[in-house]
Write a protein that holds these residues in place. Structure first.
Motif, PDB file in Angstrom:
ATOM      1  N   LEU A  31       0.822  -1.206   0.000  1.00 22.22           N
ATOM      2  CA  LEU A  31       0.000   0.000   0.000  1.00 22.22           C
ATOM      3  C   LEU A  31       0.860   1.261   0.000  1.00 22.22           C
ATOM      4  N   TYR A  32       1.971   1.214   0.731  1.00 28.71           N
ATOM      5  CA  TYR A  32       2.863   2.377   0.755  1.00 28.71           C
ATOM      6  C   TYR A  32       3.385   2.678  -0.649  1.00 28.71           C
ATOM      7  N   HIS A  33       3.848   1.645  -1.342  1.00 29.21           N
ATOM      8  CA  HIS A  33       4.407   1.871  -2.680  1.00 29.21           C
ATOM      9  C   HIS A  33       3.330   2.375  -3.638  1.00 29.21           C
ATOM     10  N   MET A  34       2.145   1.836  -3.548  1.00 28.53           N
ATOM     11  CA  MET A  34       1.054   2.300  -4.403  1.00 28.53           C
ATOM     12  C   MET A  34       0.726   3.762  -4.093  1.00 28.53           C
ATOM     13  N   ALA A  35       0.608   4.091  -2.810  1.00 27.70           N
ATOM     14  CA  ALA A  35       0.280   5.466  -2.407  1.00 27.70           C
ATOM     15  C   ALA A  35       1.399   6.429  -2.792  1.00 27.70           C
ATOM     16  N   TYR A  36       2.644   5.995  -2.619  1.00 29.71           N
ATOM     17  CA  TYR A  36       3.767   6.866  -2.974  1.00 29.71           C
ATOM     18  C   TYR A  36       3.770   7.148  -4.472  1.00 29.71           C
ATOM     19  N   ARG A  37       3.488   6.138  -5.256  1.00 27.25           N
ATOM     20  CA  ARG A  37       3.465   6.311  -6.708  1.00 27.25           C
ATOM     21  C   ARG A  37       2.344   7.243  -7.138  1.00 27.25           C
ATOM     22  N   MET A  38       1.243   7.204  -6.435  1.00 29.16           N
ATOM     23  CA  MET A  38       0.134   8.084  -6.790  1.00 29.16           C
ATOM     24  C   MET A  38       0.363   9.509  -6.299  1.00 29.16           C
ATOM     25  N   GLY A  40       3.455  10.811  -4.829  1.00 31.47           N
ATOM     26  CA  GLY A  40       4.796  11.366  -5.016  1.00 31.47           C
ATOM     27  C   GLY A  40       5.370  12.020  -3.777  1.00 31.47           C
ATOM     28  N   ASN A  41       4.844  11.678  -2.612  1.00 35.54           N
ATOM     29  CA  ASN A  41       5.297  12.299  -1.372  1.00 35.54           C
ATOM     30  C   ASN A  41       5.314  11.238  -0.279  1.00 35.54           C
ATOM     31  N   ARG A  42       6.477  11.063   0.343  1.00 34.81           N
ATOM     32  CA  ARG A  42       6.662  10.018   1.350  1.00 34.81           C
ATOM     33  C   ARG A  42       5.708  10.185   2.533  1.00 34.81           C
ATOM     34  N   GLN A  43       5.614  11.381   3.070  1.00 33.86           N
ATOM     35  CA  GLN A  43       4.778  11.613   4.248  1.00 33.86           C
ATOM     36  C   GLN A  43       3.302  11.367   3.947  1.00 33.86           C
ATOM     37  N   GLU A  44       2.848  11.868   2.799  1.00 38.27           N
ATOM     38  CA  GLU A  44       1.453  11.652   2.435  1.00 38.27           C
ATOM     39  C   GLU A  44       1.160  10.167   2.223  1.00 38.27           C
ATOM     40  N   ALA A  45       2.095   9.452   1.621  1.00 38.44           N
ATOM     41  CA  ALA A  45       1.915   8.011   1.407  1.00 38.44           C
ATOM     42  C   ALA A  45       1.806   7.287   2.748  1.00 38.44           C
ATOM     43  N   GLU A  46       2.672   7.654   3.692  1.00 39.12           N
ATOM     44  CA  GLU A  46       2.610   7.042   5.031  1.00 39.12           C
ATOM     45  C   GLU A  46       1.273   7.352   5.708  1.00 39.12           C
ATOM     46  N   ILE A  82      -6.904   9.395  -4.001  1.00 41.16           N
ATOM     47  CA  ILE A  82      -7.659  10.256  -4.912  1.00 41.16           C
ATOM     48  C   ILE A  82      -8.172  11.485  -4.170  1.00 41.16           C
ATOM     49  N   ASP A  83      -8.671  11.294  -2.962  1.00 37.95           N
ATOM     50  CA  ASP A  83      -9.143  12.436  -2.160  1.00 37.95           C
ATOM     51  C   ASP A  83      -8.019  13.446  -1.938  1.00 37.95           C
ATOM     52  N   ARG A  84      -6.832  12.953  -1.608  1.00 37.89           N
ATOM     53  CA  ARG A  84      -5.692  13.856  -1.388  1.00 37.89           C
ATOM     54  C   ARG A  84      -5.299  14.576  -2.672  1.00 37.89           C
ATOM     55  N   LEU A  85      -5.292  13.854  -3.790  1.00 46.13           N
ATOM     56  CA  LEU A  85      -4.937  14.475  -5.066  1.00 46.13           C
ATOM     57  C   LEU A  85      -5.944  15.551  -5.457  1.00 46.13           C
ATOM     58  N   MET A 134       4.068  11.966 -15.151  1.00 44.10           N
ATOM     59  CA  MET A 134       3.020  11.240 -14.418  1.00 44.10           C
ATOM     60  C   MET A 134       2.334  12.159 -13.409  1.00 44.10           C
ATOM     61  N   ALA A 135       3.108  13.044 -12.802  1.00 38.24           N
ATOM     62  CA  ALA A 135       2.539  13.952 -11.801  1.00 38.24           C
ATOM     63  C   ALA A 135       1.529  14.919 -12.416  1.00 38.24           C
ATOM     64  N   THR A 136       1.632  15.169 -13.718  1.00 41.80           N
ATOM     65  CA  THR A 136       0.721  16.113 -14.362  1.00 41.80           C
ATOM     66  C   THR A 136      -0.556  15.457 -14.885  1.00 41.80           C
ATOM     67  N   LEU A 137      -0.628  14.130 -14.818  1.00 43.83           N
ATOM     68  CA  LEU A 137      -1.838  13.443 -15.292  1.00 43.83           C
ATOM     69  C   LEU A 137      -3.057  13.860 -14.468  1.00 43.83           C
ATOM     70  N   PRO A 138      -4.199  14.026 -15.108  1.00 42.87           N
ATOM     71  CA  PRO A 138      -5.431  14.236 -14.337  1.00 42.87           C
ATOM     72  C   PRO A 138      -5.665  13.016 -13.432  1.00 42.87           C
ATOM     73  N   VAL A 139      -6.267  13.232 -12.282  1.00 45.67           N
ATOM     74  CA  VAL A 139      -6.434  12.192 -11.267  1.00 45.67           C
ATOM     75  C   VAL A 139      -7.048  10.919 -11.838  1.00 45.67           C
ATOM     76  N   LYS A 140      -8.090  11.045 -12.669  1.00 44.40           N
ATOM     77  CA  LYS A 140      -8.772   9.842 -13.149  1.00 44.40           C
ATOM     78  C   LYS A 140      -7.867   8.986 -14.031  1.00 44.40           C
ATOM     79  N   TYR A 141      -6.898   9.598 -14.720  1.00 46.25           N
ATOM     80  CA  TYR A 141      -5.953   8.834 -15.527  1.00 46.25           C
ATOM     81  C   TYR A 141      -4.777   8.352 -14.686  1.00 46.25           C
ATOM     82  N   LYS A 142      -4.314   9.197 -13.783  1.00 48.48           N
ATOM     83  CA  LYS A 142      -3.172   8.845 -12.943  1.00 48.48           C
ATOM     84  C   LYS A 142      -3.478   7.600 -12.119  1.00 48.48           C
TER      85      LYS A 142
END
Length: 188
Positions: A31-38, A40-46, A82-85, A134-142
């Motif tokens: 879950l951490y790796h998935m969240a980090y990839r979405m 892009g921030n370590r603290q937010e992923a944690e 998605i909520d955070r993004l 990847m960071a610039t993708l709209p949320v629904k595509y990212k």
């Protein structure tokens, strides 16, 4: 026959703290790796991982054992990402530097056996460009791109996690790839 996770969920509902700790152990890193990839921030992923497990613990009685446990847990984590993004202000600068330098950007390319210092620099620059695109993708595509190409989920699994038809997932993957292709053509 029920899955190991469903059995652990049953035990957790009965107050078995070790069973819940095993659920955490099974999914925390994934879950951490998935969240980090979405995100892009370590603290937010944690934070997302912690929030996911809090929600799971609170709502274990709602888990339907007919469904895969992994689908349920990924749906919770993905929705939190998605909520955070959506709450973020969009940042579309291609000049922005990655905010986290721990080597866990999740966009690593498969390394070759014959690396040279020059190839390392090119690989690093390419990874950074892909990360920024990847960071610039709209949320629904990212979301679908991360689940498909970084979490290596099938289209059906993504549909289950996001609660959408496979045809919609296919469309979003296609559009996400097109979006990235156009961004990368301008940069590379």
């Amino acid at each position: 026959m029920i899955s190991i996770e469903a059995h652990l969920a049953r035990l957790s509902l009965k107050g078995d703290q070790q069973a819940f700790a095993e659920i955490v152990s099974l999914y925390q890193e994934k879950l951490y790796h998935m969240a980090y990839r979405m995100l892009g921030n370590r603290q937010e992923a944690e934070d997302v991982v912690q929030d996911t497990f809090l929600r799971i613990h609170k709502n274990l009685d709602r888990y339907d054992e007919k469904l895969k446990f992994s689908t349920w847990i990924y749906r919770i984590a993905t929705n939190l990402c998605i909520d955070r993004l959506r709450k973020r202000k969009p940042s579309y600068s291609l000049d922005a530097q990655p905010t986290d330098h721990e080597g866990l950007d999740g966009y690593s390319m498969i390394p070759s056996d014959n690396r040279t210092p020059e190839s390392e620099v090119l690989l690093s620059e390419t990874q950074q460009i892909i990360h920024q695109a990847m960071a610039t993708l709209p949320v629904k595509y990212k979301t679908v791109m991360v689940l498909r190409y970084l979490q290596e989920m099938s289209l059906q699994e993504i549909g289950d996690v996001l609660g959408m038809p496979v045809t919609t997932v296919k469309t979003r993957v296609h559009r996400g790839r097109e979006f990235l292709r156009k961004k990368l053509e301008r940069v590379l």
